[in-house]
Design a protein around this motif. Sequence first.
Motif, PDB file in Angstrom:
ATOM      1  N   GLY A 153       0.623  -0.987   0.096  1.00 19.95           N
ATOM      2  CA  GLY A 153      -0.062   0.012   0.079  1.00 19.95           C
ATOM      3  C   GLY A 153       0.657   1.238   0.067  1.00 19.95           C
ATOM      4  N   LYS A 154       2.064   1.252  -0.017  1.00 18.03           N
ATOM      5  CA  LYS A 154       3.053   2.404   0.165  1.00 18.03           C
ATOM      6  C   LYS A 154       3.768   2.257  -1.236  1.00 18.03           C
ATOM      7  CE  LYS A 154       2.446   3.453   4.465  1.00 18.03           C
ATOM      8  NZ  LYS A 154       2.001   4.977   4.863  1.00 18.03           N
ATOM      9  N   VAL A 155       3.909   1.478  -2.175  1.00 17.35           N
ATOM     10  CA  VAL A 155       4.636   1.394  -3.119  1.00 17.35           C
ATOM     11  C   VAL A 155       3.632   1.578  -4.484  1.00 17.35           C
ATOM     12  CG1 VAL A 155       6.070  -0.085  -4.602  1.00 17.35           C
ATOM     13  CG2 VAL A 155       6.437   0.036  -1.947  1.00 17.35           C
ATOM     14  N   ALA A 156       3.973   2.184  -5.308  1.00  8.97           N
ATOM     15  CA  ALA A 156       3.026   2.638  -6.486  1.00  8.97           C
ATOM     16  C   ALA A 156       3.652   1.568  -7.655  1.00  8.97           C
ATOM     17  CB  ALA A 156       2.890   4.033  -7.023  1.00  8.97           C
ATOM     18  N   ASP A 157       4.890   1.911  -7.753  1.00 11.05           N
ATOM     19  CA  ASP A 157       6.153   1.386  -8.703  1.00 11.05           C
ATOM     20  C   ASP A 157       7.280   1.043  -8.236  1.00 11.05           C
ATOM     21  OD1 ASP A 157       6.100   0.432 -11.272  1.00 11.05           O
ATOM     22  OD2 ASP A 157       6.999   2.288 -11.856  1.00 11.05           O
ATOM     23  N   VAL A 158       7.904   0.136  -9.092  1.00 12.43           N
ATOM     24  CA  VAL A 158       9.304  -0.009  -9.019  1.00 12.43           C
ATOM     25  C   VAL A 158       9.812  -0.148 -10.141  1.00 12.43           C
ATOM     26  CG1 VAL A 158      11.259  -1.719  -8.133  1.00 12.43           C
ATOM     27  CG2 VAL A 158       8.945  -1.509  -6.709  1.00 12.43           C
ATOM     28  N   ASP A 159      10.913   0.831 -10.609  1.00 17.98           N
ATOM     29  CA  ASP A 159      11.453   1.032 -11.977  1.00 17.98           C
ATOM     30  C   ASP A 159      13.068   0.366 -11.902  1.00 17.98           C
ATOM     31  OD1 ASP A 159      11.778   1.435 -14.539  1.00 17.98           O
ATOM     32  OD2 ASP A 159      12.332   3.492 -14.266  1.00 17.98           O
ATOM     33  N   HIS A 160      13.377  -0.508 -12.130  1.00 20.16           N
ATOM     34  CA  HIS A 160      14.832  -1.003 -12.602  1.00 20.16           C
ATOM     35  C   HIS A 160      15.497   0.002 -13.644  1.00 20.16           C
ATOM     36  CE1 HIS A 160      15.133  -4.190  -9.798  1.00 20.16           C
ATOM     37  NE2 HIS A 160      13.854  -4.671 -10.317  1.00 20.16           N
ATOM     38  N   MET A 161      16.585   0.342 -13.523  1.00 15.00           N
ATOM     39  CA  MET A 161      17.217   0.830 -14.711  1.00 15.00           C
ATOM     40  C   MET A 161      17.500  -0.122 -15.779  1.00 15.00           C
ATOM     41  SD  MET A 161      20.600   3.207 -12.897  1.00 15.00           S
ATOM     42  CE  MET A 161      21.303   3.339 -14.245  1.00 15.00           C
TER      43      MET A 161
END
Length: 181
Positions: free
Chosen positions: A70-78
């Motif tokens: 609920g605290k994370v909208a997205d994770v983007d790896h380089m």
Amino acid sequence: MAAGADYLRDRIPAMIRARRAAGVVVLLLGLVGCAGASSEASAANELTWQEAKARTQATELEIANSLPQGKVADVDHMATGVLLACGGSSVTWNGAATVTLTAGAEPEPLVRALEAKYRDSRFEIKVRDPAPAGHYEFQLRSPDSAEIYIIKRGVEPSTIRIASGSECFSWPEDESIDRDF
């Protein structure tokens, strides 16, 4: 006969010291031999840059998934990273992931919670408060390799940045590292 006994009595402490010194030398040579065997074993399990990148990005994701739901909208790896020299013909893969937080989530308390969660992990922790950018950050460092993760507030206010570096692996001396990996 007494002169011979005096001679031996005077020489025995020196002989004992010599035997102890020889024992230390044998022990040190044994340890050096173990270190060589360990290096050979690690060379047999040699990583490719693709494997180093995959392992490092998997740990980035593990760290991001440790944040409360609920605290994370997205994770983007380089998409790509770079290789940096470790010494000799070894290099490390380096990249990063950016965690975008949901509206209203503050990065610093979440970074501090991650630091607390990893206190009893396979990593050693180094805290920088404040770090050069003025924010709280901590580093997860492998005690056995160059593997490192630096977790801090991102450039954007509602993000957390996980900068990463893999363990060292061999790289051909005649092959350039001056490109993206």
